[in-house]
Design a protein around this motif. Structure first.
Motif, short mmCIF file in Angstrom:
data_model
loop_
_atom_site.label_atom_id
_atom_site.label_comp_id
_atom_site.label_asym_id
_atom_site.label_seq_id
_atom_site.Cartn_x
_atom_site.Cartn_y
_atom_site.Cartn_z
N UNK A 38 14.40 61.60 -50.97
CA UNK A 38 13.94 61.06 -49.47
C UNK A 38 14.84 61.73 -48.42
N UNK A 39 15.79 62.66 -48.76
CA UNK A 39 16.75 62.97 -47.65
C UNK A 39 16.76 64.57 -47.58
N UNK A 40 16.90 65.24 -48.90
CA UNK A 40 17.25 66.47 -48.81
C UNK A 40 16.32 67.51 -48.41
N UNK A 41 15.18 67.30 -48.10
CA UNK A 41 14.18 68.05 -47.50
C UNK A 41 14.63 68.42 -46.06
N UNK A 42 15.32 67.51 -45.56
CA UNK A 42 15.60 67.63 -44.00
C UNK A 42 17.50 67.99 -44.16
N UNK A 43 17.95 67.23 -44.93
CA UNK A 43 19.61 67.41 -44.62
C UNK A 43 20.02 68.25 -45.62
N UNK A 48 23.92 70.34 -45.91
CA UNK A 48 24.07 71.19 -44.55
C UNK A 48 23.36 71.27 -43.55
N UNK A 49 22.45 70.26 -43.76
CA UNK A 49 21.65 70.02 -42.55
C UNK A 49 20.68 71.49 -42.05
N UNK A 50 19.99 71.40 -40.64
CA UNK A 50 19.34 72.54 -40.20
C UNK A 50 20.05 72.57 -38.93
N UNK A 51 20.77 73.74 -38.28
CA UNK A 51 21.23 73.49 -37.05
C UNK A 51 19.97 73.50 -36.11
N UNK A 52 20.24 72.57 -34.95
CA UNK A 52 19.66 72.32 -33.85
C UNK A 52 18.31 71.15 -34.39
N UNK A 53 18.15 71.10 -35.71
CA UNK A 53 16.82 70.36 -36.08
C UNK A 53 17.53 69.00 -36.78
N UNK A 54 18.38 68.96 -37.75
CA UNK A 54 18.85 67.89 -38.73
C UNK A 54 20.32 68.05 -38.67
N UNK A 55 20.91 67.12 -38.51
CA UNK A 55 22.28 67.07 -38.79
C UNK A 55 23.04 67.52 -40.04
#
Length: 136
Positions: A38-43, A48-55
């Motif tokens: 549920x979460x790893x695709x974005x976070x 580590x997240x994705x800079x400027x996209x997901x924390x």
């Protein structure tokens, strides 16, 4: 017993202990499996997240803070944060369709991994938080 049978038995025992050592969700999923689904695709898998996209979730203030904050983020998504305070371009969806138990497992996983020390969350914590948002 042959070496192969002993090795197989020890591997099965280790796997059995690993699964029982983790709480399981309503569908038998662990906190890590639920996070990954549920979460790893974005976070990201490493938090580590994705800079400027997901924390990123590493050493996260929200994860290490009051349990209500992390529960609200999962239940309500970006609606839990005033829009003028976000530095991230992607909005987090609400995961309010997940069971209280599954949200507790995800929240506990995030609060005890990625260098976080926030501690465990129970299904009762989620149930209480969900009830506090009912009718809003």
């Amino acid at each position: 017993m042959t070496v192969n049978k002993v090795t197989a038995a020890l591997a099965a025992l280790a796997l059995s202990c690993a699964v029982t050592a983790q709480d399981e969700g309503a569908d038998g999923g662990t906190g890590q499996a639920l996070y990954e689904a549920n979460c790893a695709a974005c976070h990201q898998y490493d938090g580590g997240g994705v800079p400027m996209m997901q924390p990123e979730l590493i050493l996260s203030e929200r994860a290490n803070g009051d349990i209500g904050g992390v529960i609200d983020m999962i239940l309500l998504g970006s609606a839990a944060v005033p829009s003028d305070t976000s530095e991230f371009s992607n909005e987090m969806p609400a995961f309010d369709y997940l069971s209280d138990e599954d949200i507790a497992l995800i929240a506990s996983y995030v609060r005890t991994h990625f260098e976080n020390t926030g501690g465990a969350v129970t299904a009762d914590d989620v149930r209480d938080r969900r009830a506090s948002h009912a009718g809003q």
